[in-house]
Write a protein that holds these residues in place. Structure first.
Motif, PDB file in Angstrom:
ATOM      1  N   GLY A   1       0.829  -1.214   0.000  1.00 27.04           N
ATOM      2  CA  GLY A   1       0.000   0.000   0.000  1.00 27.04           C
ATOM      3  C   GLY A   1       0.855   1.253   0.000  1.00 27.04           C
ATOM      4  N   ASP A   2       0.182   2.394   0.032  1.00 21.73           N
ATOM      5  CA  ASP A   2       0.872   3.686  -0.088  1.00 21.73           C
ATOM      6  C   ASP A   2       1.651   4.027   1.177  1.00 21.73           C
ATOM      7  N   PHE A   3       2.749   4.742   0.992  1.00 24.42           N
ATOM      8  CA  PHE A   3       3.515   5.285   2.119  1.00 24.42           C
ATOM      9  C   PHE A   3       4.156   6.584   1.644  1.00 24.42           C
ATOM     10  N   ASN A   4       3.656   7.680   2.150  1.00 25.12           N
ATOM     11  CA  ASN A   4       4.180   8.992   1.768  1.00 25.12           C
ATOM     12  C   ASN A   4       4.150   9.894   3.006  1.00 25.12           C
ATOM     13  N   PRO A   5       5.036   9.576   3.988  1.00 27.25           N
ATOM     14  CA  PRO A   5       4.896  10.204   5.309  1.00 27.25           C
ATOM     15  C   PRO A   5       5.223  11.690   5.315  1.00 27.25           C
ATOM     16  N   ILE A   6       4.416  12.427   6.078  1.00 23.30           N
ATOM     17  CA  ILE A   6       4.670  13.846   6.302  1.00 23.30           C
ATOM     18  C   ILE A   6       4.878  14.147   7.784  1.00 23.30           C
ATOM     19  N   GLY A   7       4.699  13.131   8.644  1.00 20.82           N
ATOM     20  CA  GLY A   7       4.822  13.382  10.076  1.00 20.82           C
ATOM     21  C   GLY A   7       5.265  12.149  10.824  1.00 20.82           C
ATOM     22  N   VAL A   8       5.399  12.327  12.149  1.00 19.37           N
ATOM     23  CA  VAL A   8       5.824  11.256  13.047  1.00 19.37           C
ATOM     24  C   VAL A   8       4.776  11.090  14.136  1.00 19.37           C
ATOM     25  N   LEU A   9       4.390   9.839  14.404  1.00 20.73           N
ATOM     26  CA  LEU A   9       3.362   9.560  15.406  1.00 20.73           C
ATOM     27  C   LEU A   9       3.955   8.757  16.563  1.00 20.73           C
ATOM     28  N   TRP A  10       3.710   9.240  17.786  1.00 24.86           N
ATOM     29  CA  TRP A  10       4.197   8.546  19.004  1.00 24.86           C
ATOM     30  C   TRP A  10       3.106   7.638  19.564  1.00 24.86           C
ATOM     31  N   HIS A  11       3.551   6.456  20.008  1.00 25.37           N
ATOM     32  CA  HIS A  11       2.662   5.474  20.635  1.00 25.37           C
ATOM     33  C   HIS A  11       3.319   4.933  21.904  1.00 25.37           C
ATOM     34  N   HIS A  12       2.509   4.295  22.772  1.00 24.87           N
ATOM     35  CA  HIS A  12       3.111   3.356  23.722  1.00 24.87           C
ATOM     36  C   HIS A  12       2.567   1.966  23.431  1.00 24.87           C
ATOM     37  N   THR A  13       3.367   0.941  23.816  1.00 24.90           N
ATOM     38  CA  THR A  13       3.021  -0.429  23.429  1.00 24.90           C
ATOM     39  C   THR A  13       2.007  -1.076  24.363  1.00 24.90           C
ATOM     40  N   ALA A  14       1.905  -0.556  25.593  1.00 24.45           N
ATOM     41  CA  ALA A  14       1.094  -1.163  26.661  1.00 24.45           C
ATOM     42  C   ALA A  14       1.756  -2.388  27.273  1.00 24.45           C
ATOM     43  N   ALA A  15       2.996  -2.687  26.904  1.00 22.29           N
ATOM     44  CA  ALA A  15       3.749  -3.773  27.548  1.00 22.29           C
ATOM     45  C   ALA A  15       4.634  -3.177  28.650  1.00 22.29           C
ATOM     46  N   THR A  16       4.886  -3.958  29.694  1.00 25.67           N
ATOM     47  CA  THR A  16       5.699  -3.473  30.811  1.00 25.67           C
ATOM     48  C   THR A  16       7.168  -3.811  30.558  1.00 25.67           C
ATOM     49  N   SER A  17       7.954  -2.777  30.346  1.00 25.94           N
ATOM     50  CA  SER A  17       9.387  -2.961  30.095  1.00 25.94           C
ATOM     51  C   SER A  17      10.170  -2.718  31.384  1.00 25.94           C
ATOM     52  N   SER A  18      11.436  -3.106  31.370  1.00 17.73           N
ATOM     53  CA  SER A  18      12.306  -2.895  32.534  1.00 17.73           C
ATOM     54  C   SER A  18      13.745  -2.947  32.047  1.00 17.73           C
ATOM     55  N   ALA A  19      14.670  -2.654  32.950  1.00 16.16           N
ATOM     56  CA  ALA A  19      16.087  -2.677  32.579  1.00 16.16           C
ATOM     57  C   ALA A  19      16.505  -4.071  32.112  1.00 16.16           C
ATOM     58  N   THR A  20      15.902  -5.107  32.708  1.00 19.38           N
ATOM     59  CA  THR A  20      16.291  -6.472  32.333  1.00 19.38           C
ATOM     60  C   THR A  20      15.392  -7.059  31.239  1.00 19.38           C
ATOM     61  N   ASN A  21      14.301  -6.380  30.924  1.00 21.19           N
ATOM     62  CA  ASN A  21      13.394  -6.822  29.840  1.00 21.19           C
ATOM     63  C   ASN A  21      13.021  -5.564  29.048  1.00 21.19           C
ATOM     64  N   PRO A  22      14.006  -5.015  28.302  1.00 25.08           N
ATOM     65  CA  PRO A  22      13.851  -3.650  27.789  1.00 25.08           C
ATOM     66  C   PRO A  22      12.905  -3.508  26.592  1.00 25.08           C
ATOM     67  N   HIS A  23      12.588  -4.605  25.893  1.00 26.93           N
ATOM     68  CA  HIS A  23      11.717  -4.468  24.711  1.00 26.93           C
ATOM     69  C   HIS A  23      10.749  -5.642  24.595  1.00 26.93           C
ATOM     70  N   PRO A  24       9.820  -5.768  25.571  1.00 24.57           N
ATOM     71  CA  PRO A  24       8.889  -6.906  25.566  1.00 24.57           C
ATOM     72  C   PRO A  24       7.979  -6.960  24.349  1.00 24.57           C
ATOM     73  N   ALA A  25       7.731  -5.804  23.687  1.00 22.42           N
ATOM     74  CA  ALA A  25       6.793  -5.805  22.553  1.00 22.42           C
ATOM     75  C   ALA A  25       7.500  -5.885  21.198  1.00 22.42           C
ATOM     76  N   LEU A  26       8.806  -6.094  21.204  1.00 17.71           N
ATOM     77  CA  LEU A  26       9.535  -6.072  19.927  1.00 17.71           C
ATOM     78  C   LEU A  26       9.029  -7.144  18.954  1.00 17.71           C
ATOM     79  N   ASN A  27       8.859  -8.348  19.452  1.00 16.51           N
ATOM     80  CA  ASN A  27       8.448  -9.439  18.572  1.00 16.51           C
ATOM     81  C   ASN A  27       7.092  -9.168  17.927  1.00 16.51           C
ATOM     82  N   VAL A  28       6.140  -8.682  18.727  1.00 22.86           N
ATOM     83  CA  VAL A  28       4.801  -8.421  18.169  1.00 22.86           C
ATOM     84  C   VAL A  28       4.854  -7.232  17.205  1.00 22.86           C
TER      85      VAL A  28
END
Ligand code: ZN
Length: 320
Positions: free
Chosen positions: A31-58
């Protein structure tokens, strides 16, 4: 524009730490991709120093109801950008229009950062915020757009999204603008739950009583004519002027004259606030010159002349 193969170089050029996640140049939605901006989200996963990117796989592979990739980059607990896609991703859904971003296909219009924190009992880390500001500024500069093209999902969503939580998006845009102007934007929040940055004696209790709290809970203590302050430690990047904001839940039973102490370059300054009122929001204590370095900078003191519980919740520093 069909892809943004420059993304990794632009991020690295802005001093952002990058991990390239596999075949990012060819991983995208059709599909189309012609970005003009940047959108911030949160993943709703609980991260920590020892589990820094729990939502990476999804974010890479998607969910049963939404095929991946789900963002161009995931921002981990340490502020590292995991770059997933140079093309269209399923992150924005339909845009209802926000600022200069028109209504339409959000996934065509915007590049998405999924910032990995849960957004309910966990706020964005300072590292995540500062890296996301730097990345957003660099990408908007590359797109030839100003800071108003940085938005939060809760601003563009037509389906009631709440992300990114605990972030003032107007302040985010002013920090992006300062960064784009070559400025020295810096801001950091320390909550009573921030690991390694909040210190209070066991005389301070922990409560979740007020819905006006910042994060999961807050600390409280009876006033006492003794030195037993709760301290907030910040890694101040340079000796400069900083606005100091405090957040407390308010209640009629809380303290009418709570002393906040700010450790400035010229000694401690005391600011008295009324914690019976104006809770659940950032309240400015003033602007102070703070020395560079990682140290205790702001405290809530129990040494109050008034009755009622003294509350220690969150403190924010912003370079001005
Ligand atoms: Zn979102």
């Amino acid at each position: 524009m069909a892809t943004i193969p420059w993304l990794v170089d632009v991020l690295r050029g802005a001093g952002v730490q990058v991990v390239v996640e596999g075949d990012w140049l060819n991983r995208m939605r059709p599909g189309d991709f012609n970005p003009i901006g940047v959108l911030w989200h949160h993943t709703a996963a609980t991260s920590s120093a020892t589990n820094p990117h729990p939502a990476l796989n999804v974010c890479i592979n998607g969910r049963s109801d939404l095929p991946g990739p789900l963002c161009q980059a995931l921002v981990d607990y340490h502020g590292v950008f995991h770059v997933i896609s140079a093309g269209r991703c399923n992150h924005a859904g339909v845009s209802g229009g926000s600022g200069p971003i028109p209504a339409g296909d959000g996934n065509t219009l915007m590049i998405g950062w999924e910032i990995d924190y849960n957004g309910v009992s966990q706020q964005m880390t300072a590292a995540q915020y500062n890296a996301s500001i730097a990345a957003t500024a660099a990408v908007l500069k590359r797109l030839g757009r100003d800071a108003s093209y940085a938005r939060g999902h809760r601003e563009t969503s037509t389906t009631g999204k709440i992300d990114p939580s605990f972030i003032d998006l107007d302040k985010m845009r002013s920090d992006v603008a300062a960064k784009m102007a070559g400025g020295t934007a810096w801001s950091s929040v320390v909550d009573n739950s921030t690991a390694g940055r909040f210190t209070a004696s066991s005389s301070w209790g922990t409560s979740t009583y007020s819905g006006q709290r910042y994060g999961a809970d807050y600390r409280f203590a009876d006033p006492v004519a003794a030195s037993d302050a709760a301290w907030y430690k910040f890694n101040v990047p340079a000796t400069a002027n900083y606005r100091v904001d405090a957040w407390w839940p308010a209640n009629a039973g809380y303290n009418a004259a709570t002393p906040y102490i700010v450790a400035t370059t010229t000694g401690n300054r005391t600011i008295i606030v009324d914690q019976r009122a104006t809770g659940g929001q950032w309240r400015t204590l003033g602007t102070f010159t703070l020395p560079a370095g990682d140290a205790n900078r702001v405290a809530v003191s129990r040494w109050s002349s008034a009755s009622g519980l003294v509350i220690a919740d969150a403190v924010r520093l912003t370079r001005v």
